[in-house]
Motif scaffolding. Structure first.
Motif, short mmCIF file in Angstrom:
data_model
loop_
_atom_site.label_atom_id
_atom_site.label_comp_id
_atom_site.label_asym_id
_atom_site.label_seq_id
_atom_site.Cartn_x
_atom_site.Cartn_y
_atom_site.Cartn_z
N TYR A 27 -14.71 86.79 35.10
CA TYR A 27 -15.96 86.47 34.40
C TYR A 27 -16.19 87.63 33.47
O TYR A 27 -16.56 88.72 33.92
CB TYR A 27 -17.13 86.35 35.38
CG TYR A 27 -17.17 85.08 36.20
CD1 TYR A 27 -17.41 83.85 35.58
CD2 TYR A 27 -17.01 85.11 37.57
CE1 TYR A 27 -17.47 82.67 36.32
CE2 TYR A 27 -17.08 83.94 38.32
CZ TYR A 27 -17.30 82.73 37.69
OH TYR A 27 -17.38 81.58 38.43
N HIS A 30 -15.18 91.12 34.59
CA HIS A 30 -15.25 91.18 36.06
C HIS A 30 -14.11 90.34 36.66
O HIS A 30 -14.10 89.11 36.55
CB HIS A 30 -16.62 90.66 36.50
CG HIS A 30 -16.86 90.79 37.97
ND1 HIS A 30 -17.97 90.26 38.58
CD2 HIS A 30 -16.15 91.38 38.95
CE1 HIS A 30 -17.92 90.52 39.88
NE2 HIS A 30 -16.83 91.20 40.12
N VAL A 32 -12.60 88.48 39.31
CA VAL A 32 -13.14 87.93 40.57
C VAL A 32 -12.09 87.30 41.49
O VAL A 32 -12.33 87.19 42.69
CB VAL A 32 -14.30 86.93 40.33
CG1 VAL A 32 -15.51 87.65 39.79
CG2 VAL A 32 -13.88 85.80 39.42
N PRO A 51 -17.11 88.89 52.82
CA PRO A 51 -18.47 89.23 52.41
C PRO A 51 -18.94 88.41 51.20
O PRO A 51 -18.12 87.87 50.46
CB PRO A 51 -18.37 90.71 52.02
CG PRO A 51 -17.06 91.18 52.47
CD PRO A 51 -16.19 90.00 52.70
N SER A 52 -20.24 88.35 51.04
CA SER A 52 -20.84 87.69 49.90
C SER A 52 -20.31 88.32 48.61
O SER A 52 -20.22 89.54 48.52
CB SER A 52 -22.36 87.86 50.01
OG SER A 52 -22.97 87.23 48.93
N GLY A 53 -19.94 87.49 47.66
CA GLY A 53 -19.44 87.99 46.38
C GLY A 53 -17.95 88.30 46.37
O GLY A 53 -17.41 88.79 45.38
N SER A 54 -17.25 87.98 47.47
CA SER A 54 -15.83 88.33 47.53
C SER A 54 -14.94 87.32 46.81
O SER A 54 -13.74 87.55 46.67
CB SER A 54 -15.39 88.48 48.99
OG SER A 54 -15.64 87.32 49.73
N GLY A 55 -15.52 86.18 46.38
CA GLY A 55 -14.73 85.23 45.60
C GLY A 55 -14.37 83.96 46.36
O GLY A 55 -13.57 83.15 45.88
N LYS A 56 -14.97 83.75 47.52
CA LYS A 56 -14.63 82.58 48.33
C LYS A 56 -14.96 81.27 47.61
O LYS A 56 -14.14 80.36 47.56
CB LYS A 56 -15.39 82.62 49.67
CG LYS A 56 -15.18 83.90 50.46
CD LYS A 56 -15.97 83.90 51.76
CE LYS A 56 -17.48 83.79 51.59
NZ LYS A 56 -18.11 84.93 50.90
N SER A 57 -16.18 81.18 47.07
CA SER A 57 -16.56 79.95 46.36
C SER A 57 -15.70 79.76 45.12
O SER A 57 -15.26 78.65 44.83
CB SER A 57 -18.04 79.99 45.96
OG SER A 57 -18.86 79.97 47.09
N THR A 58 -15.49 80.83 44.40
CA THR A 58 -14.67 80.74 43.19
C THR A 58 -13.28 80.23 43.54
O THR A 58 -12.73 79.36 42.84
CB THR A 58 -14.57 82.12 42.50
OG1 THR A 58 -15.89 82.63 42.30
CG2 THR A 58 -13.87 82.01 41.16
P1 ADP Z 1 -18.61 84.30 47.41
O1 ADP Z 1 -18.55 82.80 47.45
O2 ADP Z 1 -17.54 84.95 48.24
O3 ADP Z 1 -19.96 84.83 47.78
P2 ADP Z 1 -18.32 83.95 44.55
O4 ADP Z 1 -17.01 83.28 44.39
O5 ADP Z 1 -19.54 83.12 44.45
O6 ADP Z 1 -18.32 84.78 45.94
O7 ADP Z 1 -18.45 85.11 43.48
C1 ADP Z 1 -17.44 86.05 43.26
C2 ADP Z 1 -17.90 87.02 42.20
O8 ADP Z 1 -18.01 86.34 40.98
C3 ADP Z 1 -19.24 87.64 42.49
O9 ADP Z 1 -19.20 88.99 42.08
C4 ADP Z 1 -20.18 86.85 41.62
O10 ADP Z 1 -21.28 87.64 41.24
C5 ADP Z 1 -19.31 86.51 40.43
N1 ADP Z 1 -19.71 85.24 39.82
C6 ADP Z 1 -19.76 84.04 40.43
N2 ADP Z 1 -20.14 83.07 39.57
C7 ADP Z 1 -20.33 83.69 38.39
C8 ADP Z 1 -20.73 83.24 37.08
N3 ADP Z 1 -20.97 81.93 36.84
N4 ADP Z 1 -20.82 84.16 36.10
C9 ADP Z 1 -20.53 85.46 36.33
N5 ADP Z 1 -20.16 85.96 37.52
C10 ADP Z 1 -20.06 85.09 38.53
#
Ligand code: ADP
Ligand code: MG
Length: 256
Positions: A27, A30, A32, A51-58
């Motif tokens: 991003y 960043h 990710v 942990p939160s923000g580790s990229g699981k959802s992405t």
């Molecule tokens: P998780 O699901 O593990 O909590 P995410 O996959 O949601 O993590 O996010 C991974 C990283 O990408 C985080 O640092 C988050 O802030 C960043 N991120 C997620 N979505 C976006 C977005 N749309 N724009 C910018 N950064 C993003």
């Protein structure tokens, strides 16, 4: 600690359902997802934690192209996916997804939520779609709620509708992104029970969750992610009991 009773132990021959090769996503500047590679076998139950923000959802959203990525390849049953129509067809035919916040259509009844994909995308008759949806709603114990609207249901019931809606499309792979995180504690079990039943059917499942009891009970493998990287992957009895890395150990102290 009970040992894993995931699907793979019972399967003699396994095909690769999802192959993730060197996935990288940024991003802006960043980074990710950092060179994520992982093979998920047909029938495998994979739990992803971290942990939160580790990229699981992405990561999980990259599997069905809800997120685009700059580098790497995701293949489903041997077919590399891209942004073309053929890839979208493969995704729609093979993958279902359940989200943290249910994502139901608020203006449609429970039954209509489940039949919409069948009548619009599958061109199924309303009668057949109703029958199929009712069967699925019954399977998750909420057939009696078919004529209600999502707003009239508890979170656990809404999530069970969302699972039924996904299953109506007869996916081969189900993706779950923290399906119980938005639920009150007393509703977590009713959703996990549905997922456990689904796991027993041989469905390939990728589940982002911090429900470690679920992981121990059904996962074939657990992936631990931190800062966009896969730190550790292995059977639950290894990753959850004898983690090789301090970061995994530290994380587990918070969720176990
Ligand atoms: P998780 O699901 O593990 O909590 P995410 O996959 O949601 O993590 O996010 C991974 C990283 O990408 C985080 O640092 C988050 O802030 C960043 N991120 C997620 N979505 C976006 C977005 N749309 N724009 C910018 N950064 C993003
Ligand atoms: Mg997330």
């Amino acid at each position: 600690m009970t040992t894993s009773s995931g699907n793979l132990a019972q399967k003699a021959v396994t095909e690769t359902a999802i192959k993730i090769d060197n996935l990288n996503k940024w991003y802006g500047d960043h980074h990710v997802l950092k060179d994520v590679s992982l093979d998920i076998s047909e029938g495998e139950i994979m739990v992803v934690c971290g942990p939160s923000g580790s990229g699981k959802s992405t990561l999980i959203r990259s599997l069905n192209h809800l997120e685009e990525y700059q580098e790497g390849v995701v293949s489903v049953f041997g077919q590399p996916l891209s942004r073309d129509r053929q890839s979208h067809k493969i995704i729609h035919q093979t993958m279902g997804m359940v989200f943290q916040n249910f994502n139901l259509f608020p203006h449609l009844t429970v039954l209509q939520n489940c039949t919409l994909g069948l009548t619009w995308l599958r061109k199924m008759s309303e009668r057949d779609a109703d029958k199929m949806a009712m069967r699925l709603l019954d399977r998750v114990g909420i057939a009696h709620l078919a004529t209600r609207y999502p707003g009239q249901l508890s979170g656990g019931q809404q999530q069970r509708v969302a699972i039924s809606r996904s299953l109506a499309m007869e996916p081969k792979i189900m993706l779950f992104d923290e399906p119980t995180s938005a639920l009150d504690p007393e509703m977590v079990k009713e959703v996990l029970d549905v997922m456990i039943d689904l796991a027993k059917t041989g469905m390939t499942m990728v589940c982002v969750t911090h429900e470690m009891q679920f992981a121990r009970q059904v996962a074939d493998r657990v992936v631990f992610m931190a800062d966009g990287e896969i730190i550790e992957v292995g059977p639950p009895e290894q990753v959850l009991v004898n983690p090789q890395w301090d970061r995994t150990r530290e994380f587990l102290q918070h969720v176990l």
